[in-house]
Structures are given as structure tokens and as C-alpha cells.
Scaffold this motif. Structure first.
Motif: not given
Length: 620
Positions: A200-220
Motif C-alpha cells: 500500500g505504500s506509494p513505491d510498493e510496485y518498484l521492484p527490488l533488484r538483486f544481482t546474481l552471478r552464475a558460478i556452476e553449470p547445470g540447473e540452478g
């Protein structure tokens, strides 16, 4: 593409390959399914075969009645059906069996591609202005090894596409939602892994952003966990693919959106909530981190992180051996009972000092008189948190306190499963095998039958699998009580057994398909048998009776970690039910029932593990 869970149907019946044709046809005739999944166990490997109901019946009706299904269908000659994890992306163009937490929960088929949605249930605070919200997250479906991508998490008012998993659940205006991102396999979070959304806050629809790095092949394996006042109300599981990085590889593939309804908030908040999340260090050792939240704001505990705590040995084997030691304690005399009690106290101290960081040990010791209700939300399947024994320093001396389940009104829950603050016991199903040979089973049955009246029905269900399947399928019982023998079988907890009459058994994996209708009434399930509460790692995640009953929709589960004494278990049931039916919350009712049977002199009072909200009550 959509997830397998979204595209799957659950109108199937699960058959075991070693069942007879006669028995399997009886099950098919008792149900209303349109598909059949046949499970074949070969060594430690599980195989699943998907048929339409008509295909299966055509084969079975022409076969000798006592012939095993796997022989009739020549399963060893045929390739098993593909299996999909519930979170895997699929077009639905190829038939497949959908697995979640080691059990079949549905199937996809190009000719029966109905979309599904699951809504987490919960309570609703009185008087609050409620807003409809939907949790969404988007992330690339695949990304190259060594590259980075941004995970966006936000709230939305939109229901989503018609038929999709977009049925919103209401949250009070002003609710503060804490978000934690955990990378469990294939990726790592760079920077702060947590954020906050305010409904219900004015900026509730601004997404949170998290940076992730791929470190191992396969299904994450990527988790987005949403809390309100320390309780998990949303739990997204993302499985992006990490691919080897070619010379000209783009940093990330097509973005995929994930959505999940938010569970409604609870009417009451426990004094202390512990959220336990598994983790691994750089060498592959498993362990966990814990997040503490307290309802008393002066303690400044809101998802405060502690750990990690790393296991020094394989936890499944350690705790299996631990339970065997408890079962082997001699108890034939008063002296032996005293020594056994001291052994248990010592083991409880060991668990407390090795499972909790020193800061948490000091904190819990200082709060032992200030907190009453403790709620442990833990995805790990091994640890008997009930047995941890408080210790601390008093006047310069180390002092031992009480066991967790003795000091606190404590319960557990599985993150990502909707918490039910209101339970019902208007129609209780009772299963007591006549062949158990337990001296107190008849007395326990008579006691349970005596609970009938005042609008409550208590119905004995024959301890035969077909009768149980029919009763599960109706979804009309809001309580299940099993008294008898249980047994752990091998390393897969989904193969643990309830021993029925006529040498039949029930295993957790069979709470699938039509049988999963048992959860429609959010029943309280009490399995008063040995080795029923144990968990472990199944094919994809934590398994066992608690996991599968809760996944089917149970509102509470009570079981025992190890072999319990028949007489004491009977008296525990006698102490527990009147307290629950008298209006006490689950946490308090169980604690008082434990303390009432403690003088019996055996460890049964410590054996029970309880999955429920500690403040949940039986509604009248």
C-alpha cells in the motif's frame, strides 16, 4: 513456457508396480481419475510410467488377477515416462510425470493441458484494511557461466493471465514484507541479499533488484523467501539453467516470470520465530543459517541472521544413529531410568551447543523466562530441535535448563507451505490395525471413539490400503489418527511404512493423486507410531510423512522421531486431545501433554515432533 506445476493435472491414481491386478483394479474402480501413474522401484532407483485410465484398464482387465502390474505392463522392457520437477519450464507438448519433494504431484499431457493454481491458506486479522497483492519475480531462464543477471522481485495488483496462478490473497495495508534471496546451487548473490516491500505504500510496485552471478553449470536453485513478522508467507523457487560460456555468449537468456500467491497473515504472532535455511560451504559441507524474529520490538530481532553452522558429519546418518541410541537405553529399573534421563540431558546439551551459534545460545538463555511460544520454520529434515537443551552461565557457573519442548510451547513448519491458524476435529478418522499386537491399541481406540458427541463424529477406518485410499479420496475427514507400528525403510524417507493389516503398508509417496484429497479439509494428522516423524532427503528434497501430509494440505502433523512405548504413547493421546478440544492452542496443548507423561520414566515424552502454528486452535 510455463512451469510443470502450472501445466499439470492431479486427477491421477498412483499404482505400485508390485501390486496385483485385482487390487489395482479395485483402486481404479474406487476413484474418478482420468490418468494412472505406475511407480516401479528397482534398487534405489524410482521409475514412473504414465497411462490414461483406459489404457491401464485395457491391459489389466485381460490379465490374471494375482499377476503384478509391472509384469502385465512389461515395465522392465519399456522406457519410463519423463519426469519434471515442479518448477521446471515446459511447453506441455510431451507427456511427463511431475515430481515435487520426491513424490508425484501431477502429470502433463498435450491432450489434457489444464492449468493449475494453488492458494496458500491463512488467517485474517480483524479490523485491518485488506489489499489484494500478488508476488512476482523475473529472472533469465538461462545464463552463461561467469555472467551476471538481475533478479527483480515485486508486488502486483494484477491477477495474471486467465487460468494462471494469479488468484491474489489479501494483506493488510501497511504490512512490511521482508524479502531474502538465497542462491543454493549454481549461482551466488552479489551484494545485499535482502530487501523490504510495504503493502500500500506509494513505491510498493518498484521492484527490488538483486544481482546474481552464475558460478556452476547445470540447473540452478534460487529461492525468494517473503516474511511478515518472522513468518514465511511466500516461497518462490526458481530453477534457471547455467550453461557453459561460449566465446560470443550473451549474458542472459529470455527472462521468465514467476508468480505465487502470498499467504494471509496469522491472527497471532509467536514470541520467537526461527527460520532455518540450508547452506553449503566452499568444500561442499552442508549446514544452515538461522534468522531470528521476535514479536517484542524492543529485542530488535527482525530476521537477524546467525551462522552458518556446518555439520561435521553427514547429518542423516548421525541422527539415525542418535535415535538408535535413544531406543537402546535400558529402562527396566528406577536406576536405569535415572541414568537414561541423564544421558538424554547430556545429549540435549550437546545438540544445543553444536547447533546454535554462541550468540544465539546466550540470547535464548537470557530470554528463557520472557518467551513462551517458539515457531521453527525449517526446510532441513534432520534436526530434532525439540531435544536441544538450554544452557547458560549463572553466577559464574555453567547451568543446564530445560529441553526446548519442555521450556517452550514450540512447533515446527515447512517454509513455502500455507500455515493454517484454525483447525477442526468435527470428523475424526481412526486407523488402528488389529494385527499390531500392541497391548494398549484397543484402549486407545476406545478412548478415541469416546470423543464422539457434541457434533463430532469419530469413525474407525479398516487398516487396509484400499479402505484408506477411499477415505483419503473423499477429503471429508478433518482429523486422522493412526495407532500402530511404523518403520523407516532405507535412505529414502518416502519409502517409510505404516504397517497395516494383512501385511499391507502405506508409504508417504502414496499420498498422491486422488489420495491427496485428504488435505481438502486441512486435517490434523496424528501418527502415534514409531519412526513416523523422521525426515530425510528423498529424490528432490526433504521427504517423509510430515512433508507429504503437509504438501497434501494437512493443517497439523504430529509424529514420533523414534520407537515409542505403547503405554506412554496411549496416555499422551489421552492427555492431548482433551486439551485441544478444550480450546488450548496446539503448542501449549502438546507441551502440557508431554509434561503429563514425563513421569512415566521413558523418553516417549521427548519423541514427538509437531508441525503446526503454535497458536493454532481447534475451531468450534
Amino acid at each position: 513456457m510455463q512451469s510443470a506445476r502450472e501445466l499439470s493435472r492431479d486427477d491421477f491414481i498412483l499404482l505400485e508396480g508390485n501390486w496385483s491386478v485385482r487390487f489395482s483394479l479395485a483402486l481404479l474402480e474406487a476413484g474418478q481419475s482420468v490418468a494412472v501413474v505406475v511407480h516401479r522401484l528397482q534398487g534405489d532407483q524410482d521409475y514412473y510410467y504414465l497411462y490414461t485410465r483406459h489404457e491401464a484398464e485395457d491391459f489389466l482387465r485381460t490379465a490374471p488377477p494375482e499377476m503384478p502390474v509391472e509384469v502385465v505392463l512389461d515395465l522392465h522392457e519399456w522406457r519410463a515416462s519423463p519426469v519434471l520437477g515442479a518448477g521446471e519450464a515446459t511447453t506441455g507438448n510431451q507427456p511427463a510425470v511431475v515430481l515435487e519433494d520426491g513424490r508425484p504431484v501431477g502429470y502433463v499431457h498435450p491432450l489434457a493441458g489444464a492449468l493449475r493454481a494453488e492458494i496458500l491458506e491463512g488467517g485474517r486479522p480483524r479490523g485491518a484494511r485488506l489489499l489484494q497483492r500478488y508476488l512476482k519475480a523475473d529472472f533469465p531462464a538461462s545464463l552463461a557461466l561467469g555472467t551476471r543477471a538481475v533478479l527483480r522481485v515485486k508486488l502486483s495488483r494484477r491477477r495474471g493471465r486467465p487460468g494462471g496462478p494469479g488468484l491474489e490473497v489479501e494483506q493488510p495495508a501497511g504490512s512490511v514484507l521482508d524479502v531474502i534471496v538465497q542462491a543454493r546451487r549454481g549461482l551466488e548473490v552479489e551484494g545485499e541479499p535482502r530487501g523490504r516491500l510495504v503493502v500500500g505504500s506509494p513505491d510498493e510496485y518498484l521492484p527490488l533488484r538483486f544481482t546474481l552471478r552464475a558460478i556452476e553449470p547445470g540447473e540452478g536453485d534460487l529461492r525468494v523467501i517473503v516474511f511478515r513478522e518472522g513468518a514465511v508467507i511466500g516461497y518462490l523457487r526458481l530453477n534457471p539453467q547455467v550453461v557453459p560460456a561460449p566465446a560470443e555468449a550473451p549474458p542472459g537468456g529470455e527472462r521468465v516470470q514467476f508468480g505465487q500467491p502470498l499467504a494471509e497473515v496469522q491472527v497471532e504472532t509467536p514470541d520467537l520465530s526461527l527460520h532455518i535455511e540450508e547452506t553449503r560451504d566452499g568444500t561442499g559441507r552442508s549446514g544452515f543459517v538461522m534468522y531470528l524474529s521476535a514479536s517484542d520490538t524492543s529485542l530488535n530481532l527482525n530476521l537477524k541472521k546467525y551462522g552458518p553452522v556446518l555439520f561435521q558429519s553427514e547429518p542423516g546418518a548421525f541422527f539415525s544413529d542418535f535415535y538408535r541410541k535413544i531406543e537402546g537405553l535400558p529402562l527396566t529399573s528406577v536406576d536405569e531410568q535415572s541414568r537414561a534421563s541423564r544421558e538424554l540431558e547430556g545429549w540435549g546439551v550437546f545438540l544445543f551447543e553444536h547447533l546454535f551459534p554462541s550468540e544465539v545460545q546466550e540470547l535464548l538463555w537470557s530470554l528463557r523466562e520472557r518467551i513462551r511460544t517458539v515457531f521453527i520454520q525449517s526446510a532441513e529434515p534432520w534436526v530434532p530441535w525439540e531435544l536441544c537443551r538450554l544452557t547458560g552461565m549463572e553466577h559464574g557457573r555453567k547451568t543446564e535448563g530445560a529441553f526446548f519442548c519442555e521450556a517452550f510451547e514450540m512447533t515446527r513448519w515447512l517454509p513455502g507451505t500455507g500455515i493454517k491458524p484454525a483447525l477442526h476435529l468435527s470428523r475424526l478418522a481412526v486407523v488402528v490395525p488389529a494385527s499390531s499386537g500392541l497391548p494398549y491399541s484397543a484402549a486407545e481406540l476406545q478412548f478415541l471413539l469416546s470423543l464422539a458427541g457434541n457434533g463430532r463424529q469419530v469413525e474407525p477406518i479398516p487398516a487396509r490400503y484400499l479402505d484408506l485410499f477411499k477415505a483419503f479420496s473423499t477429503g471429508s475427514y478433518d482429523g486422522w489418527h493412526f495407532s500402530g507400528h511404523g518403520a523407516a525403510r532405507g535412505k529414502d524417507p518416502n519409502q517409510a511404512e505404516m504397517i497395516l493389516d494383512e501385511q499391507e503398508t502405506l508409504t508417504p509417496i502414496r499420498l498422491s493423486g486422488e489420495a491427496a484429497n485428504l488435505g481438502r479439509t486441512s486435517p490434523l494428522v496424528f501418527l502415534n507410531a514409531c519412526q513416523i516423524g523422521q525426515g530425510g532427503i528423498s529424490l528432490t528434497d526433504a521427504g517423509g510423512w510430515a512433508r507429504q501430509f503437509l504438501a497434501a494440505g494437512a493443517g497439523a502433523f504430529i509424529g514420533a522421531h523414534w520407537a515409542i512405548y505403547d503405554r506412554t504413547a496411549y496416555f499422551f493421546a489421552r492427555e492431548l486431545y482433551p486439551r485441544l478440544l478444550g480450546g488450548l492452542p496446539v503448542g501449549r496443548a502438546v507441551r502440557e501433554a508431554r509434561l503429563a507423561i514425563k513421569p512415566a520414566g521413558d523418553p516417549t515424552w521427548l519423541a514427538y515432533t509437531v508441525f503446526a502454528h503454535p497458536l493454532a486452535r481447534i475451531a468450534h
